[in-house]
Design a protein around this motif. Structure first.
Motif, PDB file in Angstrom:
ATOM      1  N   ASP A 109      36.912  39.381  43.227  1.00  0.00           N
ATOM      2  CA  ASP A 109      35.569  39.826  42.803  1.00  0.00           C
ATOM      3  C   ASP A 109      35.506  40.062  41.295  1.00  0.00           C
ATOM      4  N   THR A 110      35.840  39.017  40.533  1.00  0.00           N
ATOM      5  CA  THR A 110      35.969  39.175  39.090  1.00  0.00           C
ATOM      6  C   THR A 110      34.645  39.448  38.377  1.00  0.00           C
ATOM      7  N   THR A 148      46.242  48.756  38.762  1.00  0.00           N
ATOM      8  CA  THR A 148      44.849  48.825  39.212  1.00  0.00           C
ATOM      9  C   THR A 148      44.316  47.408  39.386  1.00  0.00           C
ATOM     10  N   ALA A 153      42.365  43.862  35.402  1.00  0.00           N
ATOM     11  CA  ALA A 153      43.389  44.589  36.149  1.00  0.00           C
ATOM     12  C   ALA A 153      44.272  45.243  35.092  1.00  0.00           C
ATOM     13  N   ASN A 203      32.629  41.800  39.263  1.00  0.00           N
ATOM     14  CA  ASN A 203      32.572  43.264  39.239  1.00  0.00           C
ATOM     15  C   ASN A 203      33.875  43.919  38.802  1.00  0.00           C
ATOM     16  N   HIS A 204      34.966  43.167  38.832  1.00  0.00           N
ATOM     17  CA  HIS A 204      36.285  43.702  38.469  1.00  0.00           C
ATOM     18  C   HIS A 204      36.991  42.696  37.560  1.00  0.00           C
ATOM     19  N   SER A 205      36.530  42.606  36.331  1.00  0.00           N
ATOM     20  CA  SER A 205      37.012  41.579  35.407  1.00  0.00           C
ATOM     21  C   SER A 205      38.395  41.867  34.831  1.00  0.00           C
ATOM     22  N   LYS A 231      40.864  45.574  41.433  1.00  0.00           N
ATOM     23  CA  LYS A 231      39.594  45.798  42.138  1.00  0.00           C
ATOM     24  C   LYS A 231      39.246  47.279  42.255  1.00  0.00           C
ATOM     25  N   GLY A 232      39.568  48.066  41.239  1.00  0.00           N
ATOM     26  CA  GLY A 232      39.203  49.474  41.220  1.00  0.00           C
ATOM     27  C   GLY A 232      40.136  50.379  42.002  1.00  0.00           C
ATOM     28  N   TYR A 264      44.836  46.539  47.935  1.00  0.00           N
ATOM     29  CA  TYR A 264      43.806  46.567  46.891  1.00  0.00           C
ATOM     30  C   TYR A 264      42.477  46.011  47.414  1.00  0.00           C
TER      31      TYR A 264
END
Length: 190
Positions: free
Chosen positions: A102-103, A130, A109, A105-107, A132-133, A160
């Protein structure tokens, strides 16, 4: 003569104290020369690729590793075992989708070193990874030689929230099951 010995002794104490109380030095990782490769396995084979490091530092106390932190640009996930027009773009799109990382929203790590212990010719490193949050402690073995830090370790993607194709969560996948673990091989050039 006594004054010279006393002065030399005091100079030695001050020098030794100064060396013992040095602050760690933060060394910037050369992101253009550093590499992160991944390997994901499935029942009927595997795929390989790369991800780019966005930034990183290693904290050194003399020649000893004491800390560091890294940011990975998840939007750069690339597949290297498939050619353009032969499934490469499709797999890269899927890895970037909500099914996987889901890059949108989660660009990014991150990996932040929290503990370092000397271990043989290298280091036993614990850090907060970390993806994906979700942040979890992760242990890796790292070596540093000739200005290059290297490590190879496995990540359980399901921890994750990356559960697509996992036989641990979905029944009847048979030959379509994807391993929960993927391997990262990291080479950081200082």
């Amino acid at each position: 003569m006594k004054k010279k010995i006393t002065t030399a002794f005091l100079a030695l104490i001050v020098t030794t104290g100064a060396i013992a109380n040095t602050e760690p030095v933060e060394k910037t990782v050369n992101v253009k020369e550093s590499t992160i490769t991944w390997t994901g396995k499935k029942v009927l084979g595997q795929h390989t690729g790369t991800i780019n490091l966005k930034s990183g530092t290693l904290e050194m106390d003399g020649d000893q590793l004491v800390g560091g932190n890294f940011v990975v640009d998840m939007t750069t996930i690339a597949v290297t075992d498939l050619k353009a027009g032969e499934g490469k773009e499709k797999l890269e799109g899927h890895l970037n989708s909500a099914d996987f990382f889901d890059t949108t929203n989660h660009s990014e790590a991150t990996f932040v070193i929290t503990e370092v212990a000397k271990s043989g010719n290298g280091y036993s490193v614990v850090g907060d990874l970390t993806i994906k949050g979700t942040t979890l402690p992760t242990k890796v073995n790292m070596t540093i030689e000739n200005g290059v830090a290297t490590t190879v370790f496995n990540v359980d993607r399901t921890k994750y929230g990356v559960r697509y194709g996992s036989a641990s969560f979905f029944d009847n996948l048979k030959d379509n099951a994807i391993s929960d673990n993927f391997e990262l091989a990291v080479s950081l050039t200082l």
